[in-house]
Scaffold this active site. Structure first.
Site, PDB file in Angstrom:
ATOM      1  N   ASN A   7      57.240  39.087  34.751  1.00 21.03           N
ATOM      2  CA  ASN A   7      55.982  38.750  35.423  1.00 21.03           C
ATOM      3  C   ASN A   7      55.586  39.996  36.220  1.00 21.03           C
ATOM      4  O   ASN A   7      56.144  40.277  37.269  1.00 21.03           O
ATOM      5  CB  ASN A   7      56.210  37.551  36.339  1.00 21.03           C
ATOM      6  CG  ASN A   7      54.930  37.085  36.994  1.00 21.03           C
ATOM      7  OD1 ASN A   7      53.885  37.725  36.855  1.00 21.03           O
ATOM      8  ND2 ASN A   7      54.997  35.988  37.716  1.00 21.03           N
ATOM      9  N   ARG A  92      54.346  37.140  31.166  1.00 20.39           N
ATOM     10  CA  ARG A  92      53.293  36.298  31.728  1.00 20.39           C
ATOM     11  C   ARG A  92      51.998  37.112  31.720  1.00 20.39           C
ATOM     12  O   ARG A  92      51.954  38.228  32.217  1.00 20.39           O
ATOM     13  CB  ARG A  92      53.640  35.940  33.156  1.00 20.39           C
ATOM     14  CG  ARG A  92      52.560  35.105  33.734  1.00 20.39           C
ATOM     15  CD  ARG A  92      52.637  34.996  35.207  1.00 20.39           C
ATOM     16  NE  ARG A  92      51.862  33.831  35.583  1.00 20.39           N
ATOM     17  CZ  ARG A  92      52.147  33.062  36.599  1.00 20.39           C
ATOM     18  NH1 ARG A  92      53.177  33.316  37.322  1.00 20.39           N
ATOM     19  NH2 ARG A  92      51.389  32.038  36.877  1.00 20.39           N
ATOM     20  N   HIS A 181      47.330  28.590  36.084  1.00 19.95           N
ATOM     21  CA  HIS A 181      48.614  27.901  36.297  1.00 19.95           C
ATOM     22  C   HIS A 181      49.006  27.080  35.070  1.00 19.95           C
ATOM     23  O   HIS A 181      49.716  26.080  35.185  1.00 19.95           O
ATOM     24  CB  HIS A 181      48.560  26.928  37.495  1.00 19.95           C
ATOM     25  CG  HIS A 181      48.399  27.578  38.827  1.00 19.95           C
ATOM     26  ND1 HIS A 181      47.527  27.109  39.778  1.00 19.95           N
ATOM     27  CD2 HIS A 181      49.000  28.657  39.362  1.00 19.95           C
ATOM     28  CE1 HIS A 181      47.597  27.874  40.852  1.00 19.95           C
ATOM     29  NE2 HIS A 181      48.473  28.826  40.628  1.00 19.95           N
ATOM     30  N   ARG A 242      42.173  31.037  49.966  1.00 24.84           N
ATOM     31  CA  ARG A 242      40.967  30.962  49.124  1.00 24.84           C
ATOM     32  C   ARG A 242      40.156  29.714  49.465  1.00 24.84           C
ATOM     33  O   ARG A 242      40.721  28.661  49.741  1.00 24.84           O
ATOM     34  CB  ARG A 242      41.355  30.924  47.640  1.00 24.84           C
ATOM     35  CG  ARG A 242      41.846  32.261  47.138  1.00 24.84           C
ATOM     36  CD  ARG A 242      42.334  32.168  45.711  1.00 24.84           C
ATOM     37  NE  ARG A 242      43.731  32.565  45.619  1.00 24.84           N
ATOM     38  CZ  ARG A 242      44.503  32.356  44.564  1.00 24.84           C
ATOM     39  NH1 ARG A 242      44.029  31.756  43.492  1.00 24.84           N
ATOM     40  NH2 ARG A 242      45.758  32.750  44.577  1.00 24.84           N
ATOM     41  N   GLU A 386      57.881  28.127  35.891  1.00 24.59           N
ATOM     42  CA  GLU A 386      56.999  28.848  34.970  1.00 24.59           C
ATOM     43  C   GLU A 386      57.785  29.792  34.067  1.00 24.59           C
ATOM     44  O   GLU A 386      57.448  29.957  32.898  1.00 24.59           O
ATOM     45  CB  GLU A 386      55.944  29.611  35.775  1.00 24.59           C
ATOM     46  CG  GLU A 386      54.929  28.645  36.364  1.00 24.59           C
ATOM     47  CD  GLU A 386      54.055  29.246  37.450  1.00 24.59           C
ATOM     48  OE1 GLU A 386      54.600  29.688  38.473  1.00 24.59           O
ATOM     49  OE2 GLU A 386      52.836  29.262  37.275  1.00 24.59           O
TER      50      GLU A 386
END
Ligand code: ADP
Length: 402
Positions: A7, A92, A181, A242, A386
């Site tokens: 990643n 990823r 996601h 955010r 993940e």
């Protein structure tokens, strides 16, 4: 088989070596501060105290991958005797646009498409591409697979992915909802179906991935049919920093009233908003907000209550979109760890037949059901993984290749 999961960020590289047959992590770690000086390398071998934790300068991503491979094959702390024992590398990749519906073997053509998608994720895709190139250099004979954050949401129907703007902008510029996601939503929805003892094809599941970044997805029969993040990961629920969904006219109003440029306003919405901004810049970390909330701090109460409200609103709308739900699952940093947040969300869903089992919610550990058996919609808390999801998709790509 052994799959190395990478990643890659612009200045970091997280990795995990996974034995996919047993779904176990062999080792994990990260290379930090790539290209900016003061680099650091962490390497931990699972189930032992073997590892490395040292300062290493990483002028570029190639050096980082080089350091990692040396550690993996090190005579003392290594876990493979030769790099050829690693069957594939799963990368990823944040944005696959609408070009990838599943994990894909990386070929020169695929690399070109990922590069074309960089426009959509200028902070992420170039770093992901760099990670692939560095691995190809150091492990030229090893298969590389890309797993995309957006791929799982490619099943969204047109009515869910279109925005109410002139259609020509979708046609010309591809402006549409993508969702993110994906690996987490896919993995966690499968785990939910398995905990329910049901075939995922017959289930309606709402996955709440609540971390610093957060998104909620409606999964019907194993397929994503709507999700809260949009064209970018700024959309949807309120997050750590955010803003989530808002009236687009606010961008204009903020620029006009503060005299800031469009770029500065977007910076506020990405990095100074959400729970952090709402709490009067107290913290973006939910643990701090929760502690201040418990002490009756007004700013924390305001941020926390607004956060819960938005989650409840999305869950409610997805129950409507799914035509009912069998399960609601909480995952990621906040979703997995905060029993109080799960309680506060579920209390507001009691009118829809949600009944939390408070003992399972606050005292249980690991992936589990946290509602009562009588609850009309079952509730779960399940750790996301993940990296495991990427590793398993990588195996699938290799086996399809034959
Ligand atoms: P990301 O991967 O998006 O950076 P994570 O999934 O790691 O985010 O989640 C980070 C968030 O999880 C932080 O807001 C942190 O406060 C929260 N978190 C971690 N542990 C707990 C806990 N025990 N209780 C409440 N929140 C927690």
């Amino acid at each position: 088989m052994k799959v190395l999961v990478i990643n890659c960020g612009s200045s970091s590289l997280k990795y995990r070596l996974i034995e996919t047959d047993t779904k176990t992590v062999i080792c994990k770690g990260l290379c930090e501060r790539i290209g900016i000086g003061g680099g650091h390398f962490k390497y931990e071998v699972a189930g032992s105290d073997k590892g490395m934790d040292k300062n290493v300068e990483f002028p570029d991503h190639n050096t980082a991958v080089d350091t990692l491979i040396k550690a993996l094959t090190d005579p003392e702390v290594g876990v493979v005797s030769d790099v050829s024992e690693i069957a594939a590398v799963g990368h990823r990749i944040v944005h696959g646009g609408d070009r990838f519906t599943e994990a894909t073997l990386i070929t020169p053509e695929v690399m070109k498409i990922i590069e074309e998608c960089s426009d959509l994720a200028p902070l992420h895709n170039p770093a992901n591409i760099q990670g692939i190139k560095s691995c190809q250099k150091v492990m030229p004979g090893t298969a590389m697979v890309g797993a995309f954050d957006t791929a799982f949401h490619q099943t969204l129907p047109e009515e869910a992915y279109l925005y109410g703007i002139p259609y020509e902008y979708y046609e010309k510029y591809g402006i549409r909802k993508f969702g993110f996601h994906g690996m987490s939503h896919e993995y966690v929805s499968k785990e939910t179906a398995s905990l329910m003892g049901r075939d995922i094809k017959d289930t309606k599941i709402i996955v709440c991935h609540l971390g610093n970044g957060a998104s909620i997805t409606a999964v019907k029969g194993g397929k994503s049919i709507d999700t809260s993040m949009g064209y970018t990961p700024l959309d949807g629920i309120i997050m750590g920093t955010r803003c989530g969904s808002l009236d687009p006219e606010i961008v204009h109003a903020l620029a006009e009233k503060t005299g800031k440029s469009l770029e500065d306003v977007m910076h506020i919405l990405n990095f100074e908003s959400g729970v952090y901004g709402l709490s009067g810049y107290m913290s973006s970390d939910m643990r701090d907000i929760r502690d201040a909330y418990a002490k009756g701090d007004k700013a924390a109460i305001r941020a926390y209550d607004t956060y819960i409200y938005v989650i409840v609103k999305y869950i409610g709308s997805y129950i409507a979109v799914l035509g009912g739900a069998d399960a609601i699952t909480f995952t990621a940093g906040i979703g997995e760890n905060s029993s109080s947040l799960r309680r506060h969300v579920c209390e507001r869903l009691e009118g829809l037949g949600v009944q939390l089992d408070e003992k399972a919610n606050s005292e249980g550990k690991g992936g589990r059901m946290i509602s009562t058996e009588a609850s009309k919609i079952k509730v779960f808390a399940i750790p996301t993984d993940e990296e495991m999801s990427i590793a398993l998709s990588t195996v699938e790509v290799l086996s399809n290749r034959g």
